[in-house]
Design a protein around this motif. Structure first.
Motif, mmCIF file in Angstrom:
data_model
loop_
_atom_site.group_PDB
_atom_site.id
_atom_site.type_symbol
_atom_site.label_atom_id
_atom_site.label_comp_id
_atom_site.label_asym_id
_atom_site.label_seq_id
_atom_site.Cartn_x
_atom_site.Cartn_y
_atom_site.Cartn_z
ATOM 1 N N PRO A 252 2.930 9.245 -10.191
ATOM 2 C CA PRO A 252 1.815 9.819 -9.422
ATOM 3 C C PRO A 252 0.503 9.049 -9.611
ATOM 4 C CG PRO A 252 2.994 11.554 -10.596
ATOM 5 C CD PRO A 252 3.530 10.233 -11.098
ATOM 6 N N GLN A 253 0.248 8.566 -10.819
ATOM 7 C CA GLN A 253 -0.982 7.820 -11.067
ATOM 8 C C GLN A 253 -0.955 6.454 -10.381
ATOM 9 O OE1 GLN A 253 0.629 9.567 -13.459
ATOM 10 N NE2 GLN A 253 -0.911 11.131 -13.838
ATOM 11 N N GLU A 254 0.199 5.802 -10.404
ATOM 12 C CA GLU A 254 0.323 4.505 -9.732
ATOM 13 C C GLU A 254 -0.009 4.653 -8.249
ATOM 14 O OE1 GLU A 254 3.741 1.122 -9.326
ATOM 15 O OE2 GLU A 254 4.304 3.164 -8.751
ATOM 16 N N LYS A 255 0.585 5.636 -7.620
ATOM 17 C CA LYS A 255 0.370 5.860 -6.186
ATOM 18 C C LYS A 255 -1.092 6.184 -5.906
ATOM 19 C CE LYS A 255 1.717 9.521 -3.711
ATOM 20 N NZ LYS A 255 2.601 10.542 -3.147
ATOM 21 N N GLU A 256 -1.694 7.035 -6.706
ATOM 22 C CA GLU A 256 -3.079 7.443 -6.480
ATOM 23 C C GLU A 256 -4.055 6.284 -6.683
ATOM 24 O OE1 GLU A 256 -6.132 10.093 -5.384
ATOM 25 O OE2 GLU A 256 -3.975 10.048 -5.064
ATOM 26 N N ILE A 257 -3.830 5.468 -7.699
ATOM 27 C CA ILE A 257 -4.707 4.321 -7.942
ATOM 28 C C ILE A 257 -4.640 3.343 -6.772
ATOM 29 C CG2 ILE A 257 -4.955 2.240 -9.362
ATOM 30 C CD1 ILE A 257 -4.302 4.055 -11.787
ATOM 31 N N LEU A 258 -3.445 3.071 -6.292
ATOM 32 C CA LEU A 258 -3.313 2.141 -5.168
ATOM 33 C C LEU A 258 -3.896 2.725 -3.883
ATOM 34 C CD1 LEU A 258 0.199 0.733 -6.027
ATOM 35 C CD2 LEU A 258 -1.953 -0.553 -5.999
ATOM 36 N N THR B 144 -14.284 -8.039 -5.488
ATOM 37 C CA THR B 144 -13.810 -7.668 -6.823
ATOM 38 C C THR B 144 -12.292 -7.658 -6.876
ATOM 39 O OG1 THR B 144 -15.806 -6.372 -7.221
ATOM 40 C CG2 THR B 144 -13.885 -5.867 -8.594
ATOM 41 N N VAL B 145 -11.657 -7.109 -5.853
ATOM 42 C CA VAL B 145 -10.195 -7.080 -5.825
ATOM 43 C C VAL B 145 -9.647 -8.495 -5.714
ATOM 44 C CG1 VAL B 145 -8.176 -6.292 -4.525
ATOM 45 C CG2 VAL B 145 -10.061 -4.727 -4.962
ATOM 46 N N ARG B 146 -10.292 -9.346 -4.955
ATOM 47 C CA ARG B 146 -9.826 -10.739 -4.853
ATOM 48 C C ARG B 146 -9.902 -11.449 -6.192
ATOM 49 N NH1 ARG B 146 -12.311 -12.358 1.022
ATOM 50 N NH2 ARG B 146 -10.476 -11.641 2.207
ATOM 51 N N ASP B 147 -10.876 -11.081 -7.028
ATOM 52 C CA ASP B 147 -10.974 -11.683 -8.361
ATOM 53 C C ASP B 147 -9.751 -11.345 -9.212
ATOM 54 O OD1 ASP B 147 -13.418 -12.857 -7.819
ATOM 55 O OD2 ASP B 147 -14.597 -11.282 -8.803
ATOM 56 N N GLY B 148 -9.128 -10.221 -8.954
ATOM 57 C CA GLY B 148 -7.929 -9.822 -9.687
ATOM 58 C C GLY B 148 -6.722 -9.697 -8.778
ATOM 59 N N LEU B 149 -6.638 -10.566 -7.790
ATOM 60 C CA LEU B 149 -5.593 -10.482 -6.774
ATOM 61 C C LEU B 149 -4.189 -10.479 -7.370
ATOM 62 C CD1 LEU B 149 -5.198 -10.297 -3.741
ATOM 63 C CD2 LEU B 149 -5.204 -12.786 -3.658
ATOM 64 N N TRP B 150 -4.007 -11.213 -8.454
ATOM 65 C CA TRP B 150 -2.677 -11.258 -9.082
ATOM 66 C C TRP B 150 -2.223 -9.865 -9.518
ATOM 67 C CZ3 TRP B 150 -1.817 -9.890 -14.172
ATOM 68 C CH2 TRP B 150 -2.952 -9.715 -14.966
ATOM 69 N N LEU B 151 -3.174 -8.996 -9.867
ATOM 70 C CA LEU B 151 -2.813 -7.635 -10.261
ATOM 71 C C LEU B 151 -2.258 -6.838 -9.082
ATOM 72 C CD1 LEU B 151 -5.887 -6.861 -12.508
ATOM 73 C CD2 LEU B 151 -3.511 -7.080 -13.277
ATOM 74 N N VAL B 152 -2.805 -7.068 -7.901
ATOM 75 C CA VAL B 152 -2.304 -6.372 -6.714
ATOM 76 C C VAL B 152 -0.918 -6.898 -6.353
ATOM 77 C CG1 VAL B 152 -2.764 -5.713 -4.323
ATOM 78 C CG2 VAL B 152 -4.678 -6.033 -5.903
ATOM 79 N N HIS B 153 -0.736 -8.212 -6.472
ATOM 80 C CA HIS B 153 0.599 -8.779 -6.226
ATOM 81 C C HIS B 153 1.607 -8.203 -7.225
ATOM 82 C CE1 HIS B 153 -0.026 -11.676 -3.040
ATOM 83 N NE2 HIS B 153 -1.153 -12.033 -3.613
ATOM 84 N N ARG B 154 1.214 -8.079 -8.475
ATOM 85 C CA ARG B 154 2.104 -7.515 -9.485
ATOM 86 C C ARG B 154 2.419 -6.054 -9.171
ATOM 87 N NH1 ARG B 154 0.379 -7.422 -15.700
ATOM 88 N NH2 ARG B 154 -0.617 -5.499 -15.055
ATOM 89 N N ALA B 155 1.406 -5.299 -8.724
ATOM 90 C CA ALA B 155 1.625 -3.899 -8.347
ATOM 91 C C ALA B 155 2.574 -3.812 -7.157
ATOM 92 C CB ALA B 155 0.298 -3.227 -8.025
ATOM 93 N N PHE B 156 2.435 -4.737 -6.205
ATOM 94 C CA PHE B 156 3.313 -4.761 -5.034
ATOM 95 C C PHE B 156 4.760 -5.006 -5.455
ATOM 96 C CE2 PHE B 156 5.456 -7.297 -1.727
ATOM 97 C CZ PHE B 156 5.426 -6.397 -0.676
ATOM 98 N N LEU B 157 4.966 -5.995 -6.309
ATOM 99 C CA LEU B 157 6.329 -6.346 -6.725
ATOM 100 C C LEU B 157 6.950 -5.297 -7.633
ATOM 101 C CD1 LEU B 157 5.943 -10.163 -7.413
ATOM 102 C CD2 LEU B 157 7.043 -9.068 -5.452
ATOM 103 N N TYR C 173 0.967 1.100 -0.167
ATOM 104 C CA TYR C 173 -0.471 1.016 -0.440
ATOM 105 C C TYR C 173 -0.842 -0.386 -0.925
ATOM 106 C CZ TYR C 173 -0.991 6.109 -0.061
ATOM 107 O OH TYR C 173 -1.023 7.399 0.388
ATOM 108 N N ALA C 174 -0.045 -0.943 -1.842
ATOM 109 C CA ALA C 174 -0.315 -2.295 -2.343
ATOM 110 C C ALA C 174 -0.237 -3.310 -1.206
ATOM 111 C CB ALA C 174 0.664 -2.656 -3.458
ATOM 112 N N ASP C 175 0.739 -3.158 -0.331
ATOM 113 C CA ASP C 175 0.890 -4.061 0.810
ATOM 114 C C ASP C 175 -0.319 -3.961 1.746
ATOM 115 O OD1 ASP C 175 2.546 -5.978 2.314
ATOM 116 O OD2 ASP C 175 2.686 -4.359 3.797
#
Length: 81
Positions: free
Chosen positions: A4-10, A37-50, A60-62
């Motif tokens: 639930p937290q993963e989904k809400e954060i994304l 700011t999100v682009r500065d940590g873009l790898w984190l979004v890619h990791r969340a997506f995968l 949401y990540a996509d």
């Protein structure tokens, strides 16, 4: 992270970068700062997506990546995985 937290954060992250939070538009400069700011940590979004634990979290990540990823070839690569 719990599902639930993963989904809400994304979901919240998507709201920040898309410029809408709960249906209300946010200030343009705030949205731009969020995208930067999100682009500065873009790898984190890619990791969340995968590593998304649910289809909703992956969606949401996509959606976040649709907005912040500037390299279309890299985005296609991650989506093909």
């Amino acid at each position: 992270m719990a599902v639930p937290q993963e989904k809400e954060i994304l979901r919240l992250l998507l709201g920040f970068v898309s410029g809408e939070v709960d249906g209300d538009s946010v200030e343009d400069s705030l949205q731009a700062r969020c995208v930067e700011t999100v682009r500065d940590g873009l790898w984190l979004v890619h990791r969340a997506f995968l590593g998304a634990q649910t289809p909703e979290a992956k969606g949401y990540a996509d959606d976040v990546l649709d907005i912040v990823e500037w390299d279309s070839a890299r985005l296609r690569h991650y989506r093909a995985r």
